[in-house]
Design an enzyme around this catalytic site. Sequence first.
Site, mmCIF file in Angstrom:
data_model
loop_
_atom_site.group_PDB
_atom_site.id
_atom_site.type_symbol
_atom_site.label_atom_id
_atom_site.label_comp_id
_atom_site.label_asym_id
_atom_site.label_seq_id
_atom_site.Cartn_x
_atom_site.Cartn_y
_atom_site.Cartn_z
ATOM 1 N N ASN A 7 -0.124 29.299 60.727
ATOM 2 C CA ASN A 7 0.603 28.024 60.846
ATOM 3 C C ASN A 7 0.417 27.225 59.548
ATOM 4 O OD1 ASN A 7 1.048 25.226 61.329
ATOM 5 N ND2 ASN A 7 1.144 25.664 63.513
ATOM 6 N N HIS A 10 0.184 22.263 57.753
ATOM 7 C CA HIS A 10 -0.657 21.332 56.990
ATOM 8 C C HIS A 10 -0.438 21.415 55.486
ATOM 9 C CE1 HIS A 10 -2.280 19.693 60.495
ATOM 10 N NE2 HIS A 10 -2.985 20.745 60.854
ATOM 11 N N HIS A 43 6.005 24.139 62.813
ATOM 12 C CA HIS A 43 6.417 23.242 63.900
ATOM 13 C C HIS A 43 7.349 22.193 63.307
ATOM 14 C CE1 HIS A 43 4.925 20.494 67.451
ATOM 15 N NE2 HIS A 43 6.240 20.523 67.337
ATOM 16 N N ARG A 45 8.753 19.108 63.916
ATOM 17 C CA ARG A 45 8.578 18.008 64.876
ATOM 18 C C ARG A 45 9.748 17.040 64.816
ATOM 19 N NH1 ARG A 45 3.057 17.359 66.741
ATOM 20 N NH2 ARG A 45 3.880 15.466 67.671
ATOM 21 N N ARG A 49 7.067 14.869 60.550
ATOM 22 C CA ARG A 49 5.913 14.370 59.799
ATOM 23 C C ARG A 49 5.393 15.397 58.797
ATOM 24 N NH1 ARG A 49 1.249 14.420 64.433
ATOM 25 N NH2 ARG A 49 2.710 13.063 65.492
ATOM 26 N N GLU A 70 7.883 26.619 66.149
ATOM 27 C CA GLU A 70 7.405 25.801 67.273
ATOM 28 C C GLU A 70 8.287 24.576 67.356
ATOM 29 O OE1 GLU A 70 3.429 24.488 66.715
ATOM 30 O OE2 GLU A 70 2.673 26.518 66.558
ATOM 31 N N THR A 101 -0.576 19.128 68.816
ATOM 32 C CA THR A 101 -0.061 19.386 70.174
ATOM 33 C C THR A 101 -1.218 19.340 71.171
ATOM 34 O OG1 THR A 101 1.389 20.916 69.028
ATOM 35 C CG2 THR A 101 1.529 20.868 71.427
ATOM 36 N N GLU A 151 2.024 31.373 75.163
ATOM 37 C CA GLU A 151 0.936 31.128 74.214
ATOM 38 C C GLU A 151 -0.067 30.235 74.918
ATOM 39 O OE1 GLU A 151 1.799 30.267 70.104
ATOM 40 O OE2 GLU A 151 0.000 29.027 69.908
ATOM 41 N N HIS A 198 -4.652 27.409 68.975
ATOM 42 C CA HIS A 198 -5.124 26.026 68.889
ATOM 43 C C HIS A 198 -6.642 25.974 68.785
ATOM 44 C CE1 HIS A 198 -4.678 21.757 68.811
ATOM 45 N NE2 HIS A 198 -3.391 21.936 68.815
HETATM 46 N N1 PXP Z 1 -0.112 27.059 68.373
HETATM 47 C C1 PXP Z 1 0.548 25.921 68.659
HETATM 48 C C2 PXP Z 1 1.598 25.974 69.717
HETATM 49 C C3 PXP Z 1 0.270 24.717 67.982
HETATM 50 O O1 PXP Z 1 0.941 23.590 68.296
HETATM 51 C C4 PXP Z 1 -0.691 24.729 66.959
HETATM 52 C C5 PXP Z 1 -0.968 23.472 66.180
HETATM 53 O O2 PXP Z 1 0.139 23.136 65.416
HETATM 54 C C6 PXP Z 1 -1.357 25.937 66.661
HETATM 55 C C7 PXP Z 1 -1.054 27.078 67.402
HETATM 56 C C8 PXP Z 1 -2.383 26.031 65.584
HETATM 57 O O3 PXP Z 1 -3.493 25.226 65.909
HETATM 58 P P1 PXP Z 1 -4.625 24.997 64.832
HETATM 59 O O4 PXP Z 1 -4.017 24.246 63.696
HETATM 60 O O5 PXP Z 1 -5.663 24.209 65.574
HETATM 61 O O6 PXP Z 1 -5.112 26.346 64.406
#
Ligand code: PXP
Length: 248
Positions: A7, A10, A43, A45, A49, A70, A101, A151, A198
């Site tokens: 992901n 960031h 994601h 959003r 953001r 996402e 999330t 998921e 997550h």
């Molecule tokens: N899966 C989903 C559906 C998420 O919303 C997120 C966070 O954006 C992640 C995985 C990844 O989570 P983390 O950044 O805590 O590894």
Amino acid sequence: MIHLGVNIDHVATVRQARKATEPDPVLAAHLAELGGAHAITVHLRQDRRHIQDRDVRLLRETVQGILNLEMAAGEDILDIALAVMPDQVCLVPEHRQELTTEGGLHISRDDRRLGNAIARLRDSGVMVSLFIEPDPATVQLAKDIGADAVELHTGSWANAWAQCRGDEHDEALIQQLSRIEEAADAAATIGLRLHAGHGITYANVRNLLHLPLLRELNIGHSIISRAIMVGMERAVRDMCAMLSAGPG
Ligand code: PXP
């Protein structure tokens, strides 16, 4: 092998902090794939953001493996998804003030908005996964309303892990892990693909690898954090080299 979805939201968070052009998540995705990522997860959003529409469009052109989008099940984002055609969509709940999330989707069999989004995506050939709390009844509901995959939200487990630093005798951790195991068993029994994500880190990830038929882990914050740390020395060295090279 369990597939890794990286992901890269960031990376875009840092870019958006300055409304600048760097760091570019598209380039980060390319490097993540060179490192072995099977999927790139972003994601989009509603508040934009971090990831922007332009990122998703370019990623569709450049990602070689799986592009996993996402998104909330809103009409506007759904239109974008159907225009871009990611390989996979993970439908998530979205709240404006949340840092990330914060929970799984609340699913009911007669949720028209969710059912409609799933049907439109699947009819167009996009695989649909639902981000849910680890709970066997919710896994069944996900199947009932037509999802291909679930998921499992591992955030509560990851928090419990951090609280006790992975002490396998800790009651809260045992309880959170059994929630995940029961949901994973339910998914295996009814033939839903199993993903999880997550709060997964380099420290805790091994404690999830025994889950039956786990196909994909989506990991963001911990990988981006490590990328900053392993890249910092090189980045500073490169700037020092510019300074010593002098004007010109
Ligand atoms: N899966 C989903 C559906 C998420 O919303 C997120 C966070 O954006 C992640 C995985 C990844 O989570 P983390 O950044 O805590 O590894």
